[in-house]
Design a protein around this motif. Sequence first.
Motif, PDB file in Angstrom:
ATOM      1  N   LEU A   1       0.934  -1.405  -0.143  1.00 56.31           N
ATOM      2  CA  LEU A   1      -0.064  -0.015  -0.088  1.00 56.31           C
ATOM      3  C   LEU A   1       0.973   1.288  -0.053  1.00 56.31           C
ATOM      4  CD1 LEU A   1      -2.704  -0.989   2.623  1.00 56.31           C
ATOM      5  CD2 LEU A   1      -2.638  -1.268   0.065  1.00 56.31           C
ATOM      6  N   PRO A   2       0.246   2.242  -0.501  1.00 56.72           N
ATOM      7  CA  PRO A   2       1.198   3.750  -0.273  1.00 56.72           C
ATOM      8  C   PRO A   2       1.411   4.015   0.956  1.00 56.72           C
ATOM      9  CG  PRO A   2      -0.927   4.176  -1.903  1.00 56.72           C
ATOM     10  CD  PRO A   2      -1.073   2.605  -1.417  1.00 56.72           C
ATOM     11  N   THR A   3       2.782   4.406   1.215  1.00 52.63           N
ATOM     12  CA  THR A   3       2.933   4.944   2.676  1.00 52.63           C
ATOM     13  C   THR A   3       2.540   6.223   2.957  1.00 52.63           C
ATOM     14  OG1 THR A   3       5.126   5.344   1.941  1.00 52.63           O
ATOM     15  CG2 THR A   3       4.649   3.029   2.859  1.00 52.63           C
ATOM     16  N   GLN A   4       2.436   7.047   2.209  1.00 54.71           N
ATOM     17  CA  GLN A   4       2.124   8.591   2.403  1.00 54.71           C
ATOM     18  C   GLN A   4       0.546   8.773   1.896  1.00 54.71           C
ATOM     19  OE1 GLN A   4       4.272  10.705   3.855  1.00 54.71           O
ATOM     20  NE2 GLN A   4       5.516   9.050   4.184  1.00 54.71           N
ATOM     21  N   PRO A   5       0.033   9.864   2.791  1.00 49.54           N
ATOM     22  CA  PRO A   5      -1.312   9.999   2.213  1.00 49.54           C
ATOM     23  C   PRO A   5      -1.343  10.980   1.126  1.00 49.54           C
ATOM     24  CG  PRO A   5      -0.954  10.586   4.630  1.00 49.54           C
ATOM     25  CD  PRO A   5       0.145  10.215   4.184  1.00 49.54           C
ATOM     26  N   CYS A   6      -2.303  10.482   0.104  1.00 49.79           N
ATOM     27  CA  CYS A   6      -2.350  11.205  -1.126  1.00 49.79           C
ATOM     28  C   CYS A   6      -0.987  10.928  -2.084  1.00 49.79           C
ATOM     29  CB  CYS A   6      -2.480  12.851  -1.004  1.00 49.79           C
ATOM     30  SG  CYS A   6      -3.578  13.387   0.120  1.00 49.79           S
ATOM     31  N   SER A   7      -0.692   9.648  -1.976  1.00 50.42           N
ATOM     32  CA  SER A   7       0.303   9.238  -2.849  1.00 50.42           C
ATOM     33  C   SER A   7       0.012   7.927  -3.492  1.00 50.42           C
ATOM     34  CB  SER A   7       1.719   8.964  -2.233  1.00 50.42           C
ATOM     35  OG  SER A   7       1.519   7.763  -1.211  1.00 50.42           O
ATOM     36  N   LEU A   8       0.656   7.390  -4.374  1.00 46.35           N
ATOM     37  CA  LEU A   8       0.212   5.980  -4.933  1.00 46.35           C
ATOM     38  C   LEU A   8       1.437   5.400  -5.196  1.00 46.35           C
ATOM     39  CD1 LEU A   8       1.352   6.414  -8.123  1.00 46.35           C
ATOM     40  CD2 LEU A   8      -0.499   7.912  -8.396  1.00 46.35           C
ATOM     41  N   VAL A   9       0.951   3.848  -5.584  1.00 52.18           N
ATOM     42  CA  VAL A   9       1.995   2.907  -5.900  1.00 52.18           C
ATOM     43  C   VAL A   9       1.468   2.480  -7.348  1.00 52.18           C
ATOM     44  CG1 VAL A   9       3.096   2.335  -3.805  1.00 52.18           C
ATOM     45  CG2 VAL A   9       0.936   1.080  -4.601  1.00 52.18           C
ATOM     46  N   ARG A  10       2.403   2.110  -8.234  1.00 54.20           N
ATOM     47  CA  ARG A  10       1.934   1.276  -9.520  1.00 54.20           C
ATOM     48  C   ARG A  10       2.801  -0.062  -9.392  1.00 54.20           C
ATOM     49  NH1 ARG A  10       0.665   5.883 -12.494  1.00 54.20           N
ATOM     50  NH2 ARG A  10       2.035   7.746 -12.094  1.00 54.20           N
ATOM     51  N   HIS A  11       1.968  -1.054  -9.963  1.00 54.60           N
ATOM     52  CA  HIS A  11       2.463  -2.342 -10.079  1.00 54.60           C
ATOM     53  C   HIS A  11       1.575  -2.782 -11.293  1.00 54.60           C
ATOM     54  CE1 HIS A  11       4.226  -6.121  -9.010  1.00 54.60           C
ATOM     55  NE2 HIS A  11       3.132  -6.570  -8.985  1.00 54.60           N
ATOM     56  N   GLY A  12       2.466  -3.331 -12.333  1.00 54.93           N
ATOM     57  CA  GLY A  12       1.892  -3.919 -13.520  1.00 54.93           C
ATOM     58  C   GLY A  12       0.852  -2.722 -14.159  1.00 54.93           C
ATOM     59  N   GLN A  13      -0.330  -3.200 -14.317  1.00 56.22           N
ATOM     60  CA  GLN A  13      -1.265  -2.247 -14.960  1.00 56.22           C
ATOM     61  C   GLN A  13      -2.026  -1.400 -13.863  1.00 56.22           C
ATOM     62  OE1 GLN A  13      -3.432  -5.088 -17.442  1.00 56.22           O
ATOM     63  NE2 GLN A  13      -2.761  -3.657 -19.238  1.00 56.22           N
ATOM     64  N   GLY A  14      -1.716  -1.645 -12.560  1.00 58.61           N
ATOM     65  CA  GLY A  14      -2.657  -1.067 -11.717  1.00 58.61           C
ATOM     66  C   GLY A  14      -2.078   0.136 -10.926  1.00 58.61           C
ATOM     67  N   THR A  15      -2.731   1.092 -10.545  1.00 56.33           N
ATOM     68  CA  THR A  15      -2.129   2.229  -9.831  1.00 56.33           C
ATOM     69  C   THR A  15      -3.247   2.223  -8.519  1.00 56.33           C
ATOM     70  OG1 THR A  15      -1.531   3.451 -11.646  1.00 56.33           O
ATOM     71  CG2 THR A  15      -1.789   4.924  -9.582  1.00 56.33           C
ATOM     72  N   LEU A  16      -2.618   2.306  -7.443  1.00 56.34           N
ATOM     73  CA  LEU A  16      -3.268   2.152  -5.975  1.00 56.34           C
ATOM     74  C   LEU A  16      -2.889   3.404  -5.356  1.00 56.34           C
ATOM     75  CD1 LEU A  16      -4.922   0.560  -4.180  1.00 56.34           C
ATOM     76  CD2 LEU A  16      -2.846  -0.287  -3.157  1.00 56.34           C
ATOM     77  N   MET A  17      -3.975   4.098  -5.297  1.00 59.94           N
ATOM     78  CA  MET A  17      -4.052   5.600  -4.461  1.00 59.94           C
ATOM     79  C   MET A  17      -4.707   5.666  -3.302  1.00 59.94           C
ATOM     80  SD  MET A  17      -5.500   7.711  -7.969  1.00 59.94           S
ATOM     81  CE  MET A  17      -6.489   6.420  -8.602  1.00 59.94           C
ATOM     82  N   TRP A  18      -3.894   6.292  -2.238  1.00 61.26           N
ATOM     83  CA  TRP A  18      -4.428   6.478  -0.921  1.00 61.26           C
ATOM     84  C   TRP A  18      -5.079   7.813  -0.875  1.00 61.26           C
ATOM     85  CZ3 TRP A  18      -0.874   6.497   3.982  1.00 61.26           C
ATOM     86  CH2 TRP A  18      -1.899   6.242   5.268  1.00 61.26           C
ATOM     87  N   LEU A  19      -6.387   7.995  -0.685  1.00 61.26           N
ATOM     88  CA  LEU A  19      -7.294   8.905  -0.675  1.00 61.26           C
ATOM     89  C   LEU A  19      -7.803   9.490   0.514  1.00 61.26           C
ATOM     90  CD1 LEU A  19      -9.120   8.268  -4.007  1.00 61.26           C
ATOM     91  CD2 LEU A  19      -6.930   9.552  -3.696  1.00 61.26           C
ATOM     92  N   GLY A  20      -7.738   8.607   1.576  1.00 55.08           N
ATOM     93  CA  GLY A  20      -8.502   9.218   2.752  1.00 55.08           C
ATOM     94  C   GLY A  20      -7.958   7.952   3.798  1.00 55.08           C
ATOM     95  N   PRO A  21      -8.127   8.398   5.240  1.00 51.52           N
ATOM     96  CA  PRO A  21      -7.769   7.598   6.196  1.00 51.52           C
ATOM     97  C   PRO A  21      -8.030   6.208   6.254  1.00 51.52           C
ATOM     98  CG  PRO A  21      -8.588   9.422   7.256  1.00 51.52           C
ATOM     99  CD  PRO A  21      -9.032   9.596   5.689  1.00 51.52           C
ATOM    100  N   LEU A  22      -9.210   5.641   5.470  1.00 51.27           N
ATOM    101  CA  LEU A  22      -9.531   4.339   5.502  1.00 51.27           C
ATOM    102  C   LEU A  22      -9.861   4.102   4.163  1.00 51.27           C
ATOM    103  CD1 LEU A  22     -11.078   3.503   9.055  1.00 51.27           C
ATOM    104  CD2 LEU A  22      -8.786   2.878   8.302  1.00 51.27           C
ATOM    105  N   ARG A  23      -9.427   4.964   2.966  1.00 51.60           N
ATOM    106  CA  ARG A  23      -9.921   4.749   1.652  1.00 51.60           C
ATOM    107  C   ARG A  23      -8.807   4.947   0.667  1.00 51.60           C
ATOM    108  NH1 ARG A  23     -14.229   9.088  -0.986  1.00 51.60           N
ATOM    109  NH2 ARG A  23     -14.200   8.019  -2.924  1.00 51.60           N
TER     110      ARG A  23
END
Lengths: 164, 85
Positions: free
Chosen positions: A36-58
């Motif tokens: 999972l991303p480690t910083q709020p409002c950041s993302l990680v990419r893996h393969g075709q996917g982009t996972l974004m951290w948008l809220g405390p539990l979201r």
Amino acid sequence: MAYQIRISPPQRHTLFDLRGTPQALAARLQGIVPNLPTQPCSLVRHGQGTLMWLGPLRWCLMAPPEAEAALEAALMQGPADHDAAITLISDTQAFFRISGRDAAVAMSIACPLDLHPTAFGVDHVALTDAFGVRALVLREGDDWILGLEPSYAAYVEAQLRQIV
Amino acid sequence: MLLIHCPFCGPRSEIEFSYGGPAAPPRPDDPAQLSDADWVDWLTVPENRIGPVPERWCHSKGCGAWLTIVRDTRTHEILEVRHGA
Ligand SMILES: [Zn+2]
């Protein structure tokens, strides 16, 4: 003076809304996104996917349209889990790509974020407001991705084209 | 225009937030022990103090979190922001 701004037609991406605890979601995402991303409002990419951290539990997982069926099969297997609720929401967002030399000018008119590179660098992501509509803003290299509810897409596109 | 420092998102414009009213003092332990006037006061009459007041704000267009903010009504200075009540 004309700005150099290009606005793509609204596009649909594969999109999953993820709510829950980091531990439970990390378990559900095993094999799809390693961390999972480690910083709020950041993302990680893996393969075709982009996972974004948008809220405390979201979180939000974005991928190309063609990845939807495979991701849905991988994410939705197993019983429903209160600590890791995953919902397919591809149809709820339309995405514009805003590019060109003056793309940041258009974005700074559209939304109230501080978009200076020191405050909003590459791969920074945020939920915010764009012309009065709730929007997702993502900086991808020199381009900007603007996501919003599809019923507002024509209105927001018209507002953006006024700037150009 | 207020600049509110969301604990998750960082400094964001007031445009992104919804005002949720004054943060009420704790609920009386036993409302039955209060007079009608005191109970109605707690339930429906917000304080309208001059100076620092606790308020509820939702980062509705951002991360969605409910925050409690202490705002000085004389200067709009935000003295404290925290998640939850
Ligand atoms: Zn926030």
